[in-house]
Enzyme design. Structure first.
Site, PDB file in Angstrom:
ATOM      1  N   GLY A  11      15.616  28.779  25.716  1.00  0.00           N
ATOM      2  CA  GLY A  11      15.137  30.123  26.055  1.00  0.00           C
ATOM      3  C   GLY A  11      15.706  31.165  25.103  1.00  0.00           C
ATOM      4  CB  VAL A  23      25.746  32.210  11.682  1.00  0.00           C
ATOM      5  CG1 VAL A  23      25.726  30.906  10.894  1.00  0.00           C
ATOM      6  CG2 VAL A  23      26.230  31.969  13.116  1.00  0.00           C
ATOM      7  NE  ARG A  72      13.180  25.392  27.501  1.00  0.00           N
ATOM      8  CZ  ARG A  72      13.054  26.690  27.813  1.00  0.00           C
ATOM      9  NH1 ARG A  72      11.883  27.261  27.770  1.00  0.00           N
ATOM     10  NH2 ARG A  72      14.107  27.391  28.206  1.00  0.00           N
ATOM     11  CB  SER A 105      20.686  24.468  23.122  1.00  0.00           C
ATOM     12  OG  SER A 105      19.408  24.980  23.412  1.00  0.00           O
ATOM     13  CB  THR A 125      21.219  31.481  28.187  1.00  0.00           C
ATOM     14  OG1 THR A 125      20.541  31.622  29.439  1.00  0.00           O
ATOM     15  CG2 THR A 125      22.677  31.192  28.492  1.00  0.00           C
ATOM     16  CG  ASP A 127      19.331  32.174  33.116  1.00  0.00           C
ATOM     17  OD1 ASP A 127      18.742  33.180  33.549  1.00  0.00           O
ATOM     18  OD2 ASP A 127      18.740  31.134  32.774  1.00  0.00           O
ATOM     19  NE  ARG A 171      13.452  28.376  35.983  1.00  0.00           N
ATOM     20  CZ  ARG A 171      13.154  27.763  34.836  1.00  0.00           C
ATOM     21  NH1 ARG A 171      13.097  26.458  34.776  1.00  0.00           N
ATOM     22  NH2 ARG A 171      12.898  28.461  33.754  1.00  0.00           N
ATOM     23  N   GLY A 185      22.850  49.478  42.905  1.00  0.00           N
ATOM     24  CA  GLY A 185      23.054  49.946  44.277  1.00  0.00           C
ATOM     25  C   GLY A 185      22.085  49.325  45.271  1.00  0.00           C
TER      26      GLY A 185
HETATM   27  P1  ADP Z   1      18.484  25.974  27.027  1.00  0.00           P
HETATM   28  O1  ADP Z   1      19.232  25.583  25.798  1.00  0.00           O
HETATM   29  O2  ADP Z   1      18.096  27.409  27.032  1.00  0.00           O
HETATM   30  O3  ADP Z   1      19.199  25.509  28.281  1.00  0.00           O
HETATM   31  P2  ADP Z   1      16.613  23.720  27.289  1.00  0.00           P
HETATM   32  O4  ADP Z   1      17.285  23.180  28.492  1.00  0.00           O
HETATM   33  O5  ADP Z   1      15.133  23.755  27.251  1.00  0.00           O
HETATM   34  O6  ADP Z   1      17.061  25.232  26.982  1.00  0.00           O
HETATM   35  O7  ADP Z   1      17.160  22.890  26.025  1.00  0.00           O
HETATM   36  C1  ADP Z   1      16.691  23.184  24.735  1.00  0.00           C
HETATM   37  C2  ADP Z   1      16.451  21.904  23.978  1.00  0.00           C
HETATM   38  O8  ADP Z   1      17.677  21.168  23.880  1.00  0.00           O
HETATM   39  C3  ADP Z   1      15.489  20.938  24.636  1.00  0.00           C
HETATM   40  O9  ADP Z   1      14.150  21.230  24.376  1.00  0.00           O
HETATM   41  C4  ADP Z   1      15.883  19.610  23.999  1.00  0.00           C
HETATM   42  O10 ADP Z   1      15.317  19.456  22.729  1.00  0.00           O
HETATM   43  C5  ADP Z   1      17.402  19.765  23.834  1.00  0.00           C
HETATM   44  N1  ADP Z   1      18.082  19.076  24.951  1.00  0.00           N
HETATM   45  C6  ADP Z   1      18.195  19.472  26.226  1.00  0.00           C
HETATM   46  N2  ADP Z   1      18.873  18.566  26.967  1.00  0.00           N
HETATM   47  C7  ADP Z   1      19.182  17.550  26.129  1.00  0.00           C
HETATM   48  C8  ADP Z   1      19.865  16.305  26.277  1.00  0.00           C
HETATM   49  N3  ADP Z   1      20.368  15.920  27.452  1.00  0.00           N
HETATM   50  N4  ADP Z   1      20.013  15.517  25.195  1.00  0.00           N
HETATM   51  C9  ADP Z   1      19.503  15.902  24.006  1.00  0.00           C
HETATM   52  N5  ADP Z   1      18.857  17.051  23.798  1.00  0.00           N
HETATM   53  C10 ADP Z   1      18.677  17.873  24.837  1.00  0.00           C
END
Ligand code: ADP
Length: 319
Positions: A11, A23, A72, A105, A125, A127, A171, A185
């Site tokens: 996200g 960076v 994603r 990520s 993020t 969140d 979520r 408030g």
């Molecule tokens: P965020 O990083 O915002 O939590 P996601 O959960 O969609 O977003 O994760 C982003 C990307 O990271 C995913 O589309 C996937 O490519 C990679 N990713 C997520 N979980 C795993 C995992 N367990 N192992 C490897 N890559 C992952």
């Protein structure tokens, strides 16, 4: 370490651009070649690398979203996908990678680190649901966006003496709901971490009316359910007439606040320094206003608790 790469993943969050800028410029300052990867892990698999210069990140510190684009990637979750990603990193001469994103990520970053690529994670993020840091990049901006919306809703809610439900993102966590609720408030804040009953809400509304409150604002973190459903139930069970506003993706965008820009700048610079020190599988985090670093797997195994003291305070101050 001669060449590093940076990507944004999952996200998007306001301030990611400021982190990429930090960076790139810290890397160049230390004599490194810096590559940007377009569209996160998917772009890594598809070999979408571009060389970054100091001027490549000009004029982005104040922009929301991410200029490197994000994605994603289901393919990256497979061993074959990650093998291709590692091959592309090696083929482009990358000695270390910086991943800006959320917990998903970070899980991906950890897999790459296991395969021998030095990786550092920067929490980006809205969140604020990543452990080992008091703030993630984008959270402060999202909270301010919600507070701005609450201010506006309050004007009309007060004029019509209305009960108003405002659904916000979160979520699995109520961090945005809580901080925005306290700052705005709001009378009630509903979060996934704290159980509630419809009677609690009704009681608070009635008590507020008795003492002459003209409005009643209820913040609903999406993780507790749909604000529209809760509104219907309040109507059916207690005859409460309510209005609903769902803020949705508005919370993701916009120019990052000064807080997020400073946080992103500090975290981006620290991530480069960690790579230069030979560190891997670490995430940067803000603890007591200082930039620290933690093992990514350790961080992912923790749970970021909601500040229940703050939750109680929001309730007390809205009597
Ligand atoms: P965020 O990083 O915002 O939590 P996601 O959960 O969609 O977003 O994760 C982003 C990307 O990271 C995913 O589309 C996937 O490519 C990679 N990713 C997520 N979980 C795993 C995992 N367990 N192992 C490897 N890559 C992952």
């Amino acid at each position: 370490m001669k060449c590093i790469a940076v990507l944004t993943s999952g996200g998007d969050a306001p301030g990611m651009n400021a982190a990429v800028r930090a960076v790139v410029r810290t890397g160049i300052y230390h004599g490194l070649k810096v590559l940007g990867i377009i569209q996160g892990y998917q772009g890594l698999i598809e070999n979408k690398f571009q060389q970054m210069e100091a001027s490549s990140v000009a004029d982005i510190i104040h922009r929301g979203g991410t200029r490197l684009l994000t994605a994603r990637s289901e393919e990256f979750k497979t061993p074959e996908g990650r093998k291709k990603a590692l091959e592309n990193l090696r083929a482009n001469g990358v000695d270390g990678l910086i991943v800006i994103g959320g917990d998903g990520s970070f899980a991906g970053a950890s897999r790459l680190a296991e395969m021998g690529m030095p990786v550092i994670g920067i929490p980006g993020t809205i969140d604020n649901d990543i452990p080992c840091t008091e703030a993630t990049i984008g959270f402060d901006t999202a909270v301010n966006t919600v507070v701005d919306a609450i201010n506006k809703i309050r004007d009309t809610a007060t004029s019509h003496q209305r009960v108003w439900l405002v659904e916000v993102m979160g979520r699995h966590s109520g961090h945005i709901a809580l901080e925005a609720g306290l700052a705005g408030g709001a009378e009630t804040v509903l979060v996934p971490e704290v159980p509630f009953t419809l009677q609690d809400i009704v009681k608070k509304v009635k008590k507020g009316r008795q003492r002459g409150k003209l409005h009643n604002i209820i913040i609903v973190a999406e993780g507790v359910g749909s604000a529209l459903d809760i509104s219907k139930k309040l109507e059916e069970t207690a005859g409460l007439e309510t209005k609903v506003t769902i803020l949705g993706h508005i919370q993701r965008g916009g120019t990052p606040t000064a807080f997020d820009r400073v946080l992103a700048s500090r975290m981006g610079a620290e991530a480069v320094k960690l790579l230069l020190q030979g560190k891997t599988n670490r995430m940067v985090g803000l603890i007591n206003r200082k930039i620290e670093n933690f093992d990514i797997d350790y961080a992912l195994a923790q749970r970021k608790e909601l500040d229940l003291e703050m939750y109680r305070l929001a309730g007390i101050l809205s009597i």
